[in-house]
Every structure is written in C-alpha cells, then in structure tokens.
Write a protein that holds these residues in place. Structure first.
Motif, PDB file in Angstrom:
ATOM      1  N   PRO A 262       0.820  -1.215   0.000  1.00 59.20           N
ATOM      2  CA  PRO A 262       0.000   0.000   0.000  1.00 59.20           C
ATOM      3  C   PRO A 262       0.859   1.271   0.000  1.00 59.20           C
ATOM      4  O   PRO A 262       1.883   1.341   0.678  1.00 59.20           O
ATOM      5  CB  PRO A 262      -0.801  -0.123   1.309  1.00 59.20           C
ATOM      6  CG  PRO A 262      -0.840  -1.585   1.590  1.00 59.20           C
ATOM      7  CD  PRO A 262       0.474  -2.135   1.106  1.00 59.20           C
ATOM      8  N   VAL A 263       0.438   2.250  -0.784  1.00 59.51           N
ATOM      9  CA  VAL A 263       1.123   3.547  -0.855  1.00 59.51           C
ATOM     10  C   VAL A 263       0.194   4.568  -0.217  1.00 59.51           C
ATOM     11  O   VAL A 263      -0.908   4.825  -0.728  1.00 59.51           O
ATOM     12  CB  VAL A 263       1.446   3.938  -2.312  1.00 59.51           C
ATOM     13  CG1 VAL A 263       2.166   5.274  -2.358  1.00 59.51           C
ATOM     14  CG2 VAL A 263       2.281   2.844  -2.979  1.00 59.51           C
ATOM     15  N   GLU A 264       0.636   5.148   0.901  1.00 61.24           N
ATOM     16  CA  GLU A 264      -0.253   5.976   1.721  1.00 61.24           C
ATOM     17  C   GLU A 264      -0.897   7.110   0.934  1.00 61.24           C
ATOM     18  O   GLU A 264      -2.109   7.321   1.004  1.00 61.24           O
ATOM     19  CB  GLU A 264       0.531   6.559   2.907  1.00 61.24           C
ATOM     20  CG  GLU A 264       0.874   5.575   3.997  1.00 61.24           C
ATOM     21  CD  GLU A 264       1.619   6.240   5.128  1.00 61.24           C
ATOM     22  OE1 GLU A 264       1.093   6.216   6.261  1.00 61.24           O
ATOM     23  OE2 GLU A 264       2.707   6.797   4.885  1.00 61.24           O
ATOM     24  N   PHE A 265      -0.098   7.859   0.204  1.00 58.97           N
ATOM     25  CA  PHE A 265      -0.651   9.048  -0.427  1.00 58.97           C
ATOM     26  C   PHE A 265      -1.665   8.685  -1.518  1.00 58.97           C
ATOM     27  O   PHE A 265      -2.579   9.458  -1.811  1.00 58.97           O
ATOM     28  CB  PHE A 265       0.449   9.963  -0.966  1.00 58.97           C
ATOM     29  CG  PHE A 265       0.951   9.617  -2.338  1.00 58.97           C
ATOM     30  CD1 PHE A 265       0.340  10.142  -3.462  1.00 58.97           C
ATOM     31  CD2 PHE A 265       2.029   8.767  -2.511  1.00 58.97           C
ATOM     32  CE1 PHE A 265       0.798   9.822  -4.738  1.00 58.97           C
ATOM     33  CE2 PHE A 265       2.500   8.447  -3.761  1.00 58.97           C
ATOM     34  CZ  PHE A 265       1.879   8.979  -4.880  1.00 58.97           C
ATOM     35  N   LEU A 266      -1.540   7.483  -2.107  1.00 57.32           N
ATOM     36  CA  LEU A 266      -2.492   7.076  -3.141  1.00 57.32           C
ATOM     37  C   LEU A 266      -3.880   6.821  -2.550  1.00 57.32           C
ATOM     38  O   LEU A 266      -4.898   7.023  -3.229  1.00 57.32           O
ATOM     39  CB  LEU A 266      -1.997   5.823  -3.861  1.00 57.32           C
ATOM     40  CG  LEU A 266      -0.840   6.013  -4.846  1.00 57.32           C
ATOM     41  CD1 LEU A 266      -0.452   4.688  -5.478  1.00 57.32           C
ATOM     42  CD2 LEU A 266      -1.191   7.031  -5.929  1.00 57.32           C
ATOM     43  N   ILE A 267      -3.927   6.384  -1.293  1.00 54.98           N
ATOM     44  CA  ILE A 267      -5.221   6.175  -0.635  1.00 54.98           C
ATOM     45  C   ILE A 267      -5.973   7.497  -0.551  1.00 54.98           C
ATOM     46  O   ILE A 267      -7.160   7.588  -0.891  1.00 54.98           O
ATOM     47  CB  ILE A 267      -5.013   5.574   0.771  1.00 54.98           C
ATOM     48  CG1 ILE A 267      -4.378   4.179   0.660  1.00 54.98           C
ATOM     49  CG2 ILE A 267      -6.338   5.493   1.534  1.00 54.98           C
ATOM     50  CD1 ILE A 267      -3.937   3.594   1.989  1.00 54.98           C
TER      51      ILE A 267
END
Length: 364
Positions: A262-267
């Motif tokens: 998971p990539v935080e900023f993409l969420i």
C-alpha cells in the motif's frame, strides 16, 4: 609503539604501578597516565582520546568507582571501555566491578601475559564496535538519502501526472499550487478539532497536500470537444464531464494494484479524486454521499477547488473577487460544505488570499 597504535590511559595513584603498566604496554600502544581520578577526568578530554582505560579502584579522594560513574555520565567519555585494576582479589569485588559496567576486572599483582591479552581483547572488541557504529551511521545516512531521493521522484511523478490534466485544460494555470496551499491551510487549522484530529496528523497533512494535485487527473479521459469547449456545456456534455471523478479514482486504484505494498498518499489521492465534487447535503457526484460519509480529505479539497474556481477566469465566466467567493462559500455552509470546514475557511480567509495572490496566473 606501532604506527597507528591504540591509546591506553592508565590511572593509578602509585607511580610504581604506573611504571609497571607503562613498561608492559608501551611497545604496542600509546600509553597515557594519570595519578588520580581528577587528573584522569581531565586527561580523558584531551587528544588523543583513550581507546581503553585501565582504572585503579582504590585511590584517595576519588576512588575508581566514582571516576567510572563520572565517565559514564559524560556523553563524550561514556563509550570508552574501562578495565578495573585492583588489589582487592575477591569474587564480590570482581562482580561489583562488572555490574557497574566495566568490561573486565584484573587483580593485582599483574600477570603480564594476562594483562596484554585482556587489553588486546578489549581493544579488538572496541574496534569492532566502532566499525559497526560507523557502518550503521553510514547505512542510516544512505537510507535517508535514498528515501529522500524516492520522495523527490514521487513528488515529480505526482506533478507530472497532475500536469497531464492541466495541460489538457490550459485554463487551470497555477490551480494545482493554489489548491495545495488552500488544503494545507484548512488542514493545519482543523488538526486540533475533535472531528478531524485523528486524520489530520502532521504526517497525514503532508500526504494530503502531496495528494491534492491529483484531484482532477481523471480529466485526461474527457474528450477534447467537451473539456476544451469554449462555452457552457450542454446537460449531456456535463454528465460526461462529471465522469472525470470516477475516471481519476479508477486510474489511481489501478496504480495501487500494481504497487507491491500500500502507498499511503495514493489512498488519499483516490478519495480526493473520486469525492471532491460531493456535497454535504448529498446532492454532489459521483456517488451522492452526504455528511460524514464523504471522506475528510475530499471535504477539504471540495472547498479548496470551489474557491479557486470562483476566483479564476473561465471561458464562460469572469473571475470573482476574493470577497465574493468568500460570501458564496459562507452561503454554502451546511449545504455544499461541511460546516466546520467552511468555518475553517472563514478563519483562514486571509491565508487563502495570500496563497491566491502568490500563485496568481501571472505568478511562478
């Protein structure tokens, strides 16, 4: 003494003992001497710094244990290994010396071969510890450097993607920079608010600001004859234009699937792209969410986006003044916008104006 030899500080109130120790060690090490604990504490601060200290326990005024305690209390000398040397030949004394933190304990009278072996062992251990410390410092520095490079690449990639939408819609100008500034102003103001505090940590605020430029990425999927139309859209064209919210979130979701983790900023970026046109009263799009169903990130972006649209020139309308835009947003409190977000905007209105002026269409 060998070239590049380690430095050993010997501390003993007996000149005879100092002479014996010096004679045993000087062929292999640089030897320094002190005849009292107070002198030892001064010598240890001068160059060359000792790599090892041989410390007599039984000394007048300040015994070896007190000297050791002061060495450990000082960050400059705390890591220098200490071997206690004493005539107290008892198991209890040896255990006490090791318990307080000495690396070894040698009883008098000195056995030369034992002394040399233990000194050599502790110096080799110190060399290994220093090497590991230096390696760890290097690895930590290299990790920080690479993380910094990754963040730079990430930021450049975000702006490159965001500018795809901006290039296709030339009216937007510095819209990305302005909306980032507005989102940061709202986030910082609301980070102490009980409704928003769990999300708006300093780390998440940075992610939110980083994600904001991707809010209109879905516009790359809108046909030119609609996106670039020099006038108001027909109802049919408007329905197609509204699909940019879902197109953007779908594109980001595909990017998430390709990521190994998971990539935080993409969420946050996905939330913003899909829901920044939702309204507090549920009359927005694409999902008709209402109230707290709308992600906080999208509620902030919704206000930032509307304010910037109002003060910007479009082919179908002139730019409004900042004050006019403020009044419209005030009127939308509780209908278009989360009431608390609208209140945060009113409280940070001057900051919004400063961002708008700094990144005006003629700005950098």
């Amino acid at each position: 003494m060998r070239e590049g030899a380690a430095t050993v500080l010997i501390v003993d109130d007996s000149p005879e003992n100092l002479a014996v120790l010096n004679e045993l060690l000087q062929a292999d090490y640089r030897v320094r001497a002190a005849t009292s604990g107070k002198k030892a504490l001064r010598v240890v601060k001068t160059t060359p710094t000792p790599d090892l200290i041989l410390l007599d326990v039984m000394m007048p005024e300040m015994d070896g244990y007190e000297v050791f305690e002061k060495l450990r209390a000082d960050a400059v000398t705390a890591d220098i290994p200490v071997i206690f040397v004493t005539a107290m030949d008892s198991t209890e004394a040896e255990i006490h010396g090791l318990d307080v933190g000495a690396v070894d304990y040698i009883a008098k009278p000195i056995v030369p071969s034992i002394l040399r072996a233990r000194v050599n062992t502790q110096l080799e251990l110190k060399q290994a510890r220093d090497w590991l410390r230096n390696q760890n410092a290097y690895l930590e520095s290299e990790l920080k450097r690479r993380l910094h490079e990754n963040l730079i690449v990430q930021d450049v990639s975000i702006h490159a993607l965001a500018h795809l939408a901006e290039i296709r819609d030339p009216e937007t100008g510095n819209h990305l920079r302005r909306t980032q500034g507005y989102v940061r102003a709202l986030s910082v103001h609301l980070q102490g608010h009980p409704r928003f505090a769990p999300l708006l940590t300093p780390h998440n605020i940075d992610l939110l600001v980083k994600s904001a430029p991707l809010h209109d990425i879905g516009k790359v999927g809108i046909p030119d004859h609609i996106l670039l139309k020099p006038g108001k859209l027909t109802p049919e064209e408007w329905e197609i234009m509204k699909t940019h919210a879902k197109l953007g979130s779908d594109a980001i979701e595909l990017a998430e699937r390709d990521a190994e983790r998971p990539v935080e900023f993409l969420i946050l970026a996905k939330e913003i792209a899909r829901h920044h046109h939702e309204r507090w009263d549920g009359r927005g799009y694409p999902d008709g969410l209402a109230g707290d169903e709308i992600p906080i990130s999208a509620r902030l972006m919704a206000l930032a986006d509307v304010f910037d649209a109002l003060i910007s020139v479009r082919v179908y309308k002139p730019a409004m003044s900042h004050a006019e835009a403020r009044d419209i947003i005030r009127e939308g409190r509780g209908s278009h916008f989360d009431p608390d977000v609208a209140d945060a905007f009113l409280a940070t209105y001057d900051e919004f104006c400063e961002v708008a002026n700094r990144f005006g269409e003629n700005g950098l």
